[in-house]
Scaffold this motif. Structure first.
Motif, PDB file in Angstrom:
ATOM      1  N   MET A   1      42.573   1.754  64.739  1.00 31.17           N
ATOM      2  CA  MET A   1      42.543   2.553  65.985  1.00 31.17           C
ATOM      3  C   MET A   1      43.549   3.690  65.916  1.00 31.17           C
ATOM      4  N   ASN A   2      43.132   4.828  66.419  1.00 32.71           N
ATOM      5  CA  ASN A   2      44.034   5.979  66.372  1.00 32.71           C
ATOM      6  C   ASN A   2      44.533   6.289  67.787  1.00 32.71           C
ATOM      7  N   HIS A   3      45.830   6.080  67.976  1.00 26.94           N
ATOM      8  CA  HIS A   3      46.405   6.299  69.305  1.00 26.94           C
ATOM      9  C   HIS A   3      47.004   7.691  69.445  1.00 26.94           C
ATOM     10  N   ILE A   4      46.761   8.515  68.459  1.00 29.65           N
ATOM     11  CA  ILE A   4      47.482   9.782  68.396  1.00 29.65           C
ATOM     12  C   ILE A   4      47.301  10.629  69.658  1.00 29.65           C
ATOM     13  N   HIS A   5      46.076  10.599  70.247  1.00 24.99           N
ATOM     14  CA  HIS A   5      45.825  11.445  71.416  1.00 24.99           C
ATOM     15  C   HIS A   5      46.634  11.025  72.639  1.00 24.99           C
ATOM     16  N   PHE A   6      47.170   9.805  72.653  1.00 26.75           N
ATOM     17  CA  PHE A   6      48.006   9.397  73.779  1.00 26.75           C
ATOM     18  C   PHE A   6      49.376  10.070  73.742  1.00 26.75           C
ATOM     19  N   THR A   7      49.836  10.309  72.558  1.00 30.82           N
ATOM     20  CA  THR A   7      51.209  10.793  72.418  1.00 30.82           C
ATOM     21  C   THR A   7      51.303  12.231  71.931  1.00 30.82           C
ATOM     22  N   GLU A   8      50.187  12.732  71.404  1.00 30.54           N
ATOM     23  CA  GLU A   8      50.261  14.017  70.733  1.00 30.54           C
ATOM     24  C   GLU A   8      49.086  14.921  71.082  1.00 30.54           C
ATOM     25  N   TYR A   9      49.372  16.210  71.257  1.00 32.60           N
ATOM     26  CA  TYR A   9      48.301  17.196  71.420  1.00 32.60           C
ATOM     27  C   TYR A   9      47.687  17.502  70.058  1.00 32.60           C
ATOM     28  N   GLY A  10      46.426  17.918  70.085  1.00 35.59           N
ATOM     29  CA  GLY A  10      45.728  18.248  68.846  1.00 35.59           C
ATOM     30  C   GLY A  10      46.337  19.452  68.132  1.00 35.59           C
ATOM     31  N   LYS A  11      46.890  20.374  68.934  1.00 38.32           N
ATOM     32  CA  LYS A  11      47.585  21.502  68.311  1.00 38.32           C
ATOM     33  C   LYS A  11      48.811  21.902  69.129  1.00 38.32           C
ATOM     34  N   PRO A  12      49.783  22.535  68.488  1.00 45.47           N
ATOM     35  CA  PRO A  12      51.027  22.858  69.189  1.00 45.47           C
ATOM     36  C   PRO A  12      50.789  23.809  70.354  1.00 45.47           C
ATOM     37  N   TRP A  13      51.513  23.605  71.457  1.00 49.40           N
ATOM     38  CA  TRP A  13      51.322  24.471  72.630  1.00 49.40           C
ATOM     39  C   TRP A  13      52.239  25.687  72.582  1.00 49.40           C
ATOM     40  N   ARG A  14      53.180  25.721  71.663  1.00 48.53           N
ATOM     41  CA  ARG A  14      53.988  26.929  71.482  1.00 48.53           C
ATOM     42  C   ARG A  14      54.040  27.204  69.986  1.00 48.53           C
ATOM     43  N   LYS A  15      53.805  28.458  69.628  1.00 49.79           N
ATOM     44  CA  LYS A  15      53.822  28.816  68.198  1.00 49.79           C
ATOM     45  C   LYS A  15      55.257  28.797  67.674  1.00 49.79           C
ATOM     46  N   THR A  16      55.437  28.277  66.511  1.00 55.28           N
ATOM     47  CA  THR A  16      56.778  28.208  65.932  1.00 55.28           C
ATOM     48  C   THR A  16      56.745  28.761  64.512  1.00 55.28           C
ATOM     49  N   PRO A  17      57.665  29.665  64.191  1.00 55.88           N
ATOM     50  CA  PRO A  17      57.648  30.275  62.851  1.00 55.88           C
ATOM     51  C   PRO A  17      58.238  29.368  61.770  1.00 55.88           C
ATOM     52  N   TRP A  18      57.646  28.183  61.576  1.00 52.71           N
ATOM     53  CA  TRP A  18      58.125  27.270  60.519  1.00 52.71           C
ATOM     54  C   TRP A  18      58.153  28.009  59.187  1.00 52.71           C
ATOM     55  N   GLY A  19      59.168  27.768  58.436  1.00 47.18           N
ATOM     56  CA  GLY A  19      59.254  28.383  57.106  1.00 47.18           C
ATOM     57  C   GLY A  19      59.848  29.782  57.123  1.00 47.18           C
ATOM     58  N   GLU A  20      60.109  30.311  58.323  1.00 50.95           N
ATOM     59  CA  GLU A  20      60.625  31.692  58.386  1.00 50.95           C
ATOM     60  C   GLU A  20      62.112  31.759  58.718  1.00 50.95           C
ATOM     61  N   GLU A  21      62.845  30.707  58.367  1.00 50.27           N
ATOM     62  CA  GLU A  21      64.277  30.672  58.717  1.00 50.27           C
ATOM     63  C   GLU A  21      65.051  31.841  58.094  1.00 50.27           C
ATOM     64  N   GLU A  22      64.641  32.264  56.900  1.00 55.46           N
ATOM     65  CA  GLU A  22      65.358  33.375  56.252  1.00 55.46           C
ATOM     66  C   GLU A  22      65.235  34.664  57.065  1.00 55.46           C
ATOM     67  N   GLN A  23      63.988  34.995  57.457  1.00 56.22           N
ATOM     68  CA  GLN A  23      63.762  36.214  58.238  1.00 56.22           C
ATOM     69  C   GLN A  23      64.459  36.153  59.591  1.00 56.22           C
ATOM     70  N   LEU A  24      64.352  34.986  60.251  1.00 57.73           N
ATOM     71  CA  LEU A  24      64.994  34.835  61.563  1.00 57.73           C
ATOM     72  C   LEU A  24      66.510  35.022  61.439  1.00 57.73           C
ATOM     73  N   GLY A  25      67.069  34.430  60.407  1.00 57.07           N
ATOM     74  CA  GLY A  25      68.509  34.539  60.182  1.00 57.07           C
ATOM     75  C   GLY A  25      68.911  35.969  59.850  1.00 57.07           C
ATOM     76  N   LYS A  26      68.087  36.617  59.032  1.00 59.94           N
ATOM     77  CA  LYS A  26      68.393  37.991  58.626  1.00 59.94           C
ATOM     78  C   LYS A  26      68.396  38.925  59.842  1.00 59.94           C
ATOM     79  N   SER A  27      67.387  38.785  60.709  1.00 56.84           N
ATOM     80  CA  SER A  27      67.326  39.634  61.910  1.00 56.84           C
ATOM     81  C   SER A  27      68.590  39.490  62.744  1.00 56.84           C
ATOM     82  N   LEU A  28      69.076  38.256  62.865  1.00 54.71           N
ATOM     83  CA  LEU A  28      70.274  38.054  63.684  1.00 54.71           C
ATOM     84  C   LEU A  28      71.536  38.545  62.976  1.00 54.71           C
TER      85      LEU A  28
END
Ligand code: GTP
Ligand code: MG
Length: 291
Positions: A1-28
């Motif tokens: 049984m998959n209970h995932i829908h009880f605890t988790e949305y199918g897709k993120p509700w806010r976009k997050t720039p995963w993997g872009e820590e270098e660019q984010l850090g550089k801008s700051l």
């Protein structure tokens, strides 16, 4: 049984720039204030005792130093009294220079036995009337007679973004409790911050403690239903819109920095720094026009 829908949305509700820590850090790192004669904007960090204020400040610094730093001392005991007692500003080194934004740590707001920072001290700090290393006195707010009082604050001494730190794992206890002293203090401080036209942001710390999905995988922070609910609670009890509430996990037991933790912290900080810069621009124009 998959209970995932009880605890988790199918897709993120806010976009997050995963993997872009270098660019984010550089801008700051390259960030420049609109007001050239001001060295830095002040970000004032407040919140209940033990909410994670000092850990958040350390985490910001750790991200930029690319190693775990613990300049702001963190409470590792079970003592419920506030650990941080001084008004202290943290600069972020970048090579030979420092970045044009600083974070100021404060003593915790506290309901029990009146051992926290006085709400009027927070207001004075926003106005720039508290000198560096002032030792907060829970018995009485700072007054013009005190050595630590500054009666002629410059633009640089004032606060340009107020950050409320709320712990995700404890927020539910307070949201529906109108008698909660800290929530009352926050409402009082918020009114004053609005009058002073200081932008405000919530950092929701300890997201890992509130949700096992996130503890296991930080990238689930915006698919976890629990975290979304906690963010809405943070918004409700402060009156700050959800768009200004950022969930993070601070460095607290790690020995190395991690890309995904960095992304969440840098994302929140970018937002804070831009709001602060905008507020500073407005204030410095006003003061120039009144000269
Ligand atoms: N798991 C987890 N623990 C955290 C996080 N942030 C802070 N902590 C822990 O929470 C406790 C309190 O953190 P502090 O940073 O000392 O909190 P503070 O708001 O500065 O507290 P006072 O100075 O006493 O008012 C410490 O044990 C931290 O290690 C987080 O994001 N996740
Ligand atoms: Mg502290």
């Amino acid at each position: 049984m998959n209970h995932i829908h009880f605890t988790e949305y199918g897709k993120p509700w806010r976009k997050t720039p995963w993997g872009e820590e270098e660019q984010l850090g550089k801008s700051l790192r390259e960030f420049k204030l609109n007001t050239p004669n001001i060295k830095h904007v002040r970000i004032l960090v407040i919140g209940r005792v033990g909410s994670g204020k000092s850990s958040f400040i350390n985490s910001v610094n750790s991200v930029f130093q690319k190693r775990i730093t613990t300049e702001a001392l963190v409470n590792k005991t079970s003592d419920s009294r506030t650990f941080t007692k001084l008004y202290k500003t943290y600069y972020i080194r970048n090579g030979q220079s420092v970045l044009p934004f600083v974070l100021t740590d404060t003593m915790g707001l506290e309901s029990e036995d009146g051992h926290g920072v006085h709400q009027d001290d927070v207001v004075k700090a926003m106005e720039g009337c508290i000198k560096e290393r002032y030792k907060f006195n829970p018995d009485s707010p700072v007054s013009p007679q005190d050595e630590g009082y500054r009666s002629d604050p410059s633009l640089q001494d004032q606060t340009y973004c107020l950050v409320y730190v709320l712990p995700a794992d404890k927020i539910s206890l307070t949201v529906n409790n109108d008698d909660d002293e800290v929530i009352k203090q926050i409402k009082y401080i918020k009114n004053k911050a609005n009058e002073l036209e200081i932008p405000q942001v919530v950092i929701m710390t300890r997201a890992d403690e509130a949700c096992p999905l996130v503890k296991n995988d930080i990238r689930k922070i915006y698919t976890s239903k629990k975290i979304k609910k906690k963010l809405e609670e943070c918004s409700e009890c402060t009156g700050i819109p959800v768009s200004h509430v950022f969930p993070v996990k601070s460095y607290h037991e790690e020995i190395d920095t991690q890309a995904d933790i960095d992304v969440l912290i840098l994302r929140a900080l970018t937002h804070i720094v831009h709001l602060a810069n905008d507020a500073l621009t407005v204030k410095s124009n006003e003061s120039r026009n009144s000269e």
